[in-house]
Design a protein around this motif. Structure first.
Motif, PDB file in Angstrom:
ATOM      1  N   TRP A  26      20.628 -26.599 -60.637  1.00 17.50           N
ATOM      2  CA  TRP A  26      19.241 -26.280 -60.303  1.00 17.50           C
ATOM      3  C   TRP A  26      18.804 -24.997 -61.017  1.00 17.50           C
ATOM      4  O   TRP A  26      17.669 -24.906 -61.509  1.00 17.50           O
ATOM      5  N   PHE A  30      15.815 -24.942 -63.579  1.00 18.16           N
ATOM      6  CA  PHE A  30      14.709 -24.017 -63.347  1.00 18.16           C
ATOM      7  C   PHE A  30      14.406 -23.220 -64.623  1.00 18.16           C
ATOM      8  O   PHE A  30      13.247 -23.098 -65.021  1.00 18.16           O
ATOM      9  N   TRP A  31      15.421 -22.689 -65.269  1.00 14.32           N
ATOM     10  CA  TRP A  31      15.198 -21.892 -66.480  1.00 14.32           C
ATOM     11  C   TRP A  31      14.713 -22.746 -67.645  1.00 14.32           C
ATOM     12  O   TRP A  31      13.896 -22.310 -68.448  1.00 14.32           O
ATOM     13  N   VAL A  33      12.811 -25.377 -67.344  1.00 11.00           N
ATOM     14  CA  VAL A  33      11.393 -25.613 -67.026  1.00 11.00           C
ATOM     15  C   VAL A  33      10.585 -24.346 -67.306  1.00 11.00           C
ATOM     16  O   VAL A  33       9.488 -24.409 -67.894  1.00 11.00           O
ATOM     17  N   MET A  34      11.109 -23.202 -66.912  1.00 13.91           N
ATOM     18  CA  MET A  34      10.394 -21.940 -67.145  1.00 13.91           C
ATOM     19  C   MET A  34      10.211 -21.679 -68.644  1.00 13.91           C
ATOM     20  O   MET A  34       9.142 -21.249 -69.091  1.00 13.91           O
ATOM     21  N   ILE A  35      11.239 -21.946 -69.430  1.00 13.92           N
ATOM     22  CA  ILE A  35      11.135 -21.761 -70.883  1.00 13.92           C
ATOM     23  C   ILE A  35      10.102 -22.719 -71.460  1.00 13.92           C
ATOM     24  O   ILE A  35       9.279 -22.345 -72.297  1.00 13.92           O
ATOM     25  N   VAL A  37       7.517 -24.030 -69.870  1.00  8.21           N
ATOM     26  CA  VAL A  37       6.203 -23.554 -69.451  1.00  8.21           C
ATOM     27  C   VAL A  37       5.782 -22.364 -70.306  1.00  8.21           C
ATOM     28  O   VAL A  37       4.626 -22.254 -70.740  1.00  8.21           O
ATOM     29  N   GLY A  38       6.704 -21.466 -70.592  1.00  5.54           N
ATOM     30  CA  GLY A  38       6.401 -20.301 -71.426  1.00  5.54           C
ATOM     31  C   GLY A  38       5.994 -20.697 -72.832  1.00  5.54           C
ATOM     32  O   GLY A  38       5.027 -20.174 -73.391  1.00  5.54           O
ATOM     33  N   THR A  40       4.782 -23.623 -73.779  1.00  3.39           N
ATOM     34  CA  THR A  40       3.488 -24.314 -73.693  1.00  3.39           C
ATOM     35  C   THR A  40       2.352 -23.318 -73.509  1.00  3.39           C
ATOM     36  O   THR A  40       1.307 -23.417 -74.176  1.00  3.39           O
TER      37      THR A  40
END
Length: 136
Positions: A26, A30-31, A33-35, A37-38, A40
């Motif tokens: 997880w 999470f990281w 997904v965060m990367i 999002v960053g 994008t």
């Protein structure tokens, strides 16, 4: 009730080990997904900045073109005014040269003769008008 210091049953230990195996997954997800999002958000922000700068350049270019065009039109008007002034001076100068040429040549009397003849014709016309008035 006081908490007991007794070891917990082994079932809880099994749960912890499962949780510990799941937690890194997880955490990694999470990281990722965060990367994502960053990246994008960075892409969309850079596109927004690009569009904003293009609009600013468009406005500045339009203003500069309008300024140059107005300056050009003003200069053109001034040049047209000077051209008209020069044409009138040239016309006057040509008339003066023609008159001088007529007076300087052997046929200087031609223009004077024409002027005299015109005056005589005017006098004769005036006399005819007087006679016509008398006849009425």
């Amino acid at each position: 009730m006081q908490p007991s210091l007794e070891p917990r049953p082994s079932t809880e230990k099994r749960t912890r080990t499962k949780d510990q195996k799941v937690n890194p997954l997880w955490f990694l997800l999470f990281w990722v997904v965060m990367i994502g999002v960053g990246i994008t958000a960075t892409y969309f922000y850079s596109q927004h900045m690009k569009e904003s700068m293009l609009k600013q350049l468009e406005v500045q270019t339009a203003q500069q073109i309008a300024t140059v065009q107005k300056s050009y039109e003003d200069q053109l008007k001034q040049m047209n005014g000077k051209l008209d002034e020069m044409q009138s001076k040239i016309q006057s100068f040509n008339e003066l040269l023609t008159f001088t040429k007529d007076n300087a040549s052997n046929k200087t009397d031609n223009s004077n003769k024409l002027y005299t003849q015109l005056n005589e014709v005017k006098k004769q016309l005036d006399e005819l008008k007087k006679k016509m008035d008398l006849l009425k």
